[in-house]
Write an enzyme that holds these catalytic residues in place. Structure first.
Site, PDB file in Angstrom:
ATOM      1  CG  HIS A  90      -1.679   1.264   1.426  1.00  0.00           C
ATOM      2  ND1 HIS A  90      -2.544   1.799   0.499  1.00  0.00           N
ATOM      3  CD2 HIS A  90      -1.657   2.129   2.481  1.00  0.00           C
ATOM      4  CE1 HIS A  90      -3.030   2.937   0.968  1.00  0.00           C
ATOM      5  NE2 HIS A  90      -2.503   3.160   2.169  1.00  0.00           N
ATOM      6  CG  HIS A 114       0.916   6.989   4.289  1.00  0.00           C
ATOM      7  ND1 HIS A 114       1.380   6.204   3.259  1.00  0.00           N
ATOM      8  CD2 HIS A 114      -0.324   6.518   4.597  1.00  0.00           C
ATOM      9  CE1 HIS A 114       0.456   5.304   2.943  1.00  0.00           C
ATOM     10  NE2 HIS A 114      -0.584   5.473   3.741  1.00  0.00           N
ATOM     11  CD  GLU A 118      -3.587   6.422  11.399  1.00  0.00           C
ATOM     12  OE1 GLU A 118      -4.498   5.682  11.015  1.00  0.00           O
ATOM     13  OE2 GLU A 118      -3.326   7.525  10.884  1.00  0.00           O
ATOM     14  CG  ASP A 119      -0.880   1.409  10.812  1.00  0.00           C
ATOM     15  OD1 ASP A 119      -1.880   1.970  11.296  1.00  0.00           O
ATOM     16  OD2 ASP A 119      -0.832   0.987   9.650  1.00  0.00           O
TER      17      ASP A 119
END
Length: 765
Positions: A90, A114, A118-119
């Site tokens: 992705h 990106h 967050e992950d």
């Protein structure tokens, strides 16, 4: 599932639409793999990304991108997409889309990284140390606020949206990467459950599509529209796709004939041009069928062709050549070259009557215009510090992004910021002129007051009147294409709460609210304290709040002080009844969870308050409704409007009745005070015989009755036997008004006089 623009704007830009599940994975290779590093199977886009970047990047930049890829691949180790692909596929796909726009190394690195914050809980400081502050700032702008506690999910989503938009305002590359992220997720949405497909497609249609359009990214705009349509209405999409495929074959002969005629005509005019057909998108066909109630065959009767010439002058030469070949349809020509669209789009549009009476659409543009039309701001994405070096498209985009920062400075919370910005995401534009012939683009429906604020906040704040096409007009007048607008200001003028009822743009709305919150803060605090005191008294609570309760109340309400809490109540942002009930709960159950104490809405809280006394000179925090203009003697009621304070209506007002049915919790009892040492506006209609001198006689009698005239108007039809005179007069109360009306009724030529409670367009308002 039908998502409104407001619902989608609140919930969009924050959802994760590529859930992953842990599974073993081998780190992949990038560009020239290190010896012994295995290549990730199934990630074919690595070589494509390498090829695209090698076309315009230096070896040193390629090396930096390689490092970012390796780090991302390592961080996402073990993650898989729902489709079964390694998650790293992705970020690579997102970077590949960005490479099509030829974004720089920092942007490509951010695209690859990106999701790591967050992950994988990678800290911004680590990204700064490894890849530099600019890359870390881009990644941070693309990451959600996961670790902050919010009072509600709506507040969290709104704050995430604000964070991303403000990051975009500082660096447009943030939104380019975000759009690439959403585009790839939409392309790979097939593995999701149907309900999740519809939710994500709805968010895309309502949020990302208008952002792409606003930035002129037409290729992304069209693809996101069709992808969203295919998931929102899969059966309709398949049916239309099948019909278009069949129609394409049936009408090939007509299209070929038009194409051949146009090429030959341009060649005979010694003009080099590229001519090719322009097929409508499936969603474009569907939207036109729905909006204009057309059949499929009627929509496809309009063929589209695009002509790309080598210079600006040839655009107009080609236009004349086409008009000599086929007859133009009246009213179907638009010159977006002389006046570009808000997103920088330039072309000549014309519709001609082709063979067999078929309408044919043509777009004529240069190569540079075509490049901007397809890629928008991505065609000139790099911002420079010197605004004199910006292209026209960059200046337009820069002005819009700067307006986001202006709104942020004037806005109290994230939900309010979202409310202001969402209006500007759907700008069906209208183009107007300043007196010096400068073109100003505004959203359709914008008023003269929006125009004033678009010039400068100070101009808007000090506006007293406007002239449109050299004639006086109300500030609420909606502007039309080609209007020449002149703003008249006064240093003593200040914004009125009633302005919020008709301004259209986010910039104007946020500036007015900012003024009402700050300049008139003391009035709002005084009104809020009064309302809260009454609500507490109704619950048999002392208006003096104990210190422990006060501290807890301020923490749980996110107010910095009691004065701020009072101000919020005074401008209608908080309800006094709810705050009083909250205080009672804190006093009684300090040890209980907050959720148990304040569950429910203000509709569940029934507290009978003493009426608020209205003196008519209470300042900006208390306003008399322009819809009904109540005067002393009228039975009145009060509406607490958000950021407008207390709005007083006549109990007979139709507007008040409608609003009270919708939000009964926002209404309180009010009564007139005594010793009202002022006069109040009131509207009257006088039906008279259309004869000489009647207006003078009526005006003189109003003056003799000790009433002041502030506005006068009459019917435009001068040939009618009877005519209506409309006055706004200032009177003391209902008794004074009745005496004046009785005196006017006695005048020769006056047939009838009555009080008018509806709202007129007054040039001074």
């Amino acid at each position: 599932m039908n998502l409104t623009p407001a619902d989608s704007l609140i919930s969009a830009l924050t959802s994760r639409n590529a859930p992953e599940r842990p599974a073993p994975k081998t780190p992949g290779a990038f560009f020239s793999p290190d010896p012994g590093t295995p290549v990730t199977p199934g990630v074919a886009s690595v070589s494509q990304l390498n090829a695209k970047l090698s076309e315009y990047m230096s070896p040193s930049d390629l090396k930096k991108v390689k490092e970012a890829y390796r780090f991302s691949d390592e961080m996402h180790l073990g993650q898989m997409r729902v489709s079964g692909e390694p998650y790293i596929s992705h970020p690579i796909a997102v970077a590949e889309i960005c490479a099509d726009w030829k974004l720089d190394a920092q942007a490509i690195m951010a695209a690859l990284l990106h999701d790591v914050m967050e992950d994988q809980d990678v800290k911004k400081e680590e990204l700064i140390e490894r890849f530099g502050a600019p890359v870390a700032a881009l990644v941070d702008g693309l990451s959600k606020l996961e670790k902050i506690e919010f009072q509600s999910q709506v507040e969290a989503q709104a704050e995430n949206f604000r964070k991303m938009l403000l990051a975009m305002a500082r660096d447009v590359r943030v939104i380019l990467i975000k759009l690439a992220d959403r585009l790839h997720n939409m392309r790979t949405l097939g593995s999701m459950k149907p309900e999740k497909k519809r939710r994500i497609a709805g968010e895309t249609m309502e949020v990302y599509v208008p952002i792409a359009h606003r930035l002129g990214l037409n290729n992304i705009y069209r693809e996101l529209q069709d992808l969203s349509f295919s998931h929102l209405h899969p059966l309709r999409y398949k049916t239309l796709a099948k019909a278009v495929k069949a129609a394409r074959g049936n009408r090939r002969e007509v299209v070929s004939k038009i194409m051949e005629s146009v090429k030959n005509t341009l060649l005979s005019a010694d003009m080099q041009a590229q001519v090719y057909g322009r097929e409508k998108t499936l969603y474009g066909i569907y939207r036109k069928m729905r909006s204009k109630q057309l059949s499929f065959s009627q929509v496809l009767d309009v063929y589209g062709f695009r002509i790309v010439v080598d210079n600006f002058a040839h655009c107009y030469v080609a236009l004349g050549t086409l008009h000599a070949l086929y007859k133009p349809m009246p009213g179907k020509f638009k010159d977006y070259i002389a006046i570009p669209k808000l997103n920088g789009y330039q072309s000549l549009h014309t519709t001609l009557i082709g063979p067999y009476g078929t309408p044919v659409e043509f777009q004529i543009r240069t190569q540079e215009m075509h490049r901007v039309a397809e890629s928008g701001v991505a065609a000139h994405w790099l911002y420079k510090d010197d605004e004199n070096n910006l292209t026209d498209l960059q200046q337009r985009t820069h002005a819009w992004l700067q307006s986001l920062l202006d709104i942020q400075k004037q806005t109290g919370d994230s939900a309010e910021f979202l409310e202001h910005v969402k209006v500007d995401l759907f700008p069906d534009s209208v183009y107007v002129f300043t007196p010096k012939s400068k073109i100003i683009a505004l959203p359709r429906g914008a008023t003269a007051l929006d125009f004033a604020y678009s010039i400068h906040t100070d101009v808007g704040d000090q506006t007293v009147a406007t002239r449109i096409n050299h004639e006086h007009a109300p500030l609420r007048t909606e502007l039309r294409n080609g209007d020449i607008v002149e703003i008249i200001t006064s240093a003593s003028s200040r914004p009125s709460p009633t302005w919020l009822t008709f301004v259209r743009t986010g910039k104007a709305r946020s500036a007015i609210r900012h003024h009402l919150r700050t300049i008139n803060l003391s009035e709002s605090i005084e009104l809020g304290a009064l309302l809260l005191g009454q609500a507490l008294a109704a619950l048999n609570l002392d208006s003096t709040i104990p210190e422990p309760t006060m501290e807890r109340l301020l923490n749980e309400s996110s107010a910095r002080s009691l004065e701020e809490l009072h101000a919020d109540i005074g401008i209608g942002k908080r309800m006094a009844a709810l705050v009083a009930r909250h205080i009672m709960g804190l006093n009684d159950t300090m040890g209980q969870p907050l959720q148990a104490r304040i569950t429910g809405t203000s509709k569940d809280v029934v507290i009978k308050l003493d009426p608020v006394i209205i003196y008519g000179s209470d300042g900006v925090a208390v306003q008399l409704g322009q819809c009904c203009l109540p005067i002393p003697g009228d039975k009145i009621t009060g509406q607490l409007k958000r950021d407008q304070g207390l709005l007083v209506h006549s109990q007979e007002c139709d507007v008040a009745r409608r609003h009270r049915d919708k939000e009964p919790e926002r209404w309180i009892d009010v009564v007139w005070g005594t010793d009202l040492n002022r006069r109040f506006d009131c509207r009257v209609i006088v039906l008279v015989t259309n004869e000489r001198g009647v207006l003078a006689r009526v005006a003189a009698e109003i003056g003799e009755s000790d009433a002041n005239i502030t506005f006068v108007g009459m019917d435009e039809d001068q040939d009618s036997i009877m005519t209506q005179l409309r006055f706004t007069v200032q009177v003391e109360d209902r008794v004074h008004l009745a005496r004046m009306m009785r005196n006017v009724r006695s005048i020769t030529g006056v047939t009838r006089i009555l009080r008018e409670r509806g709202q007129w367009s007054n040039p001074t308002n």
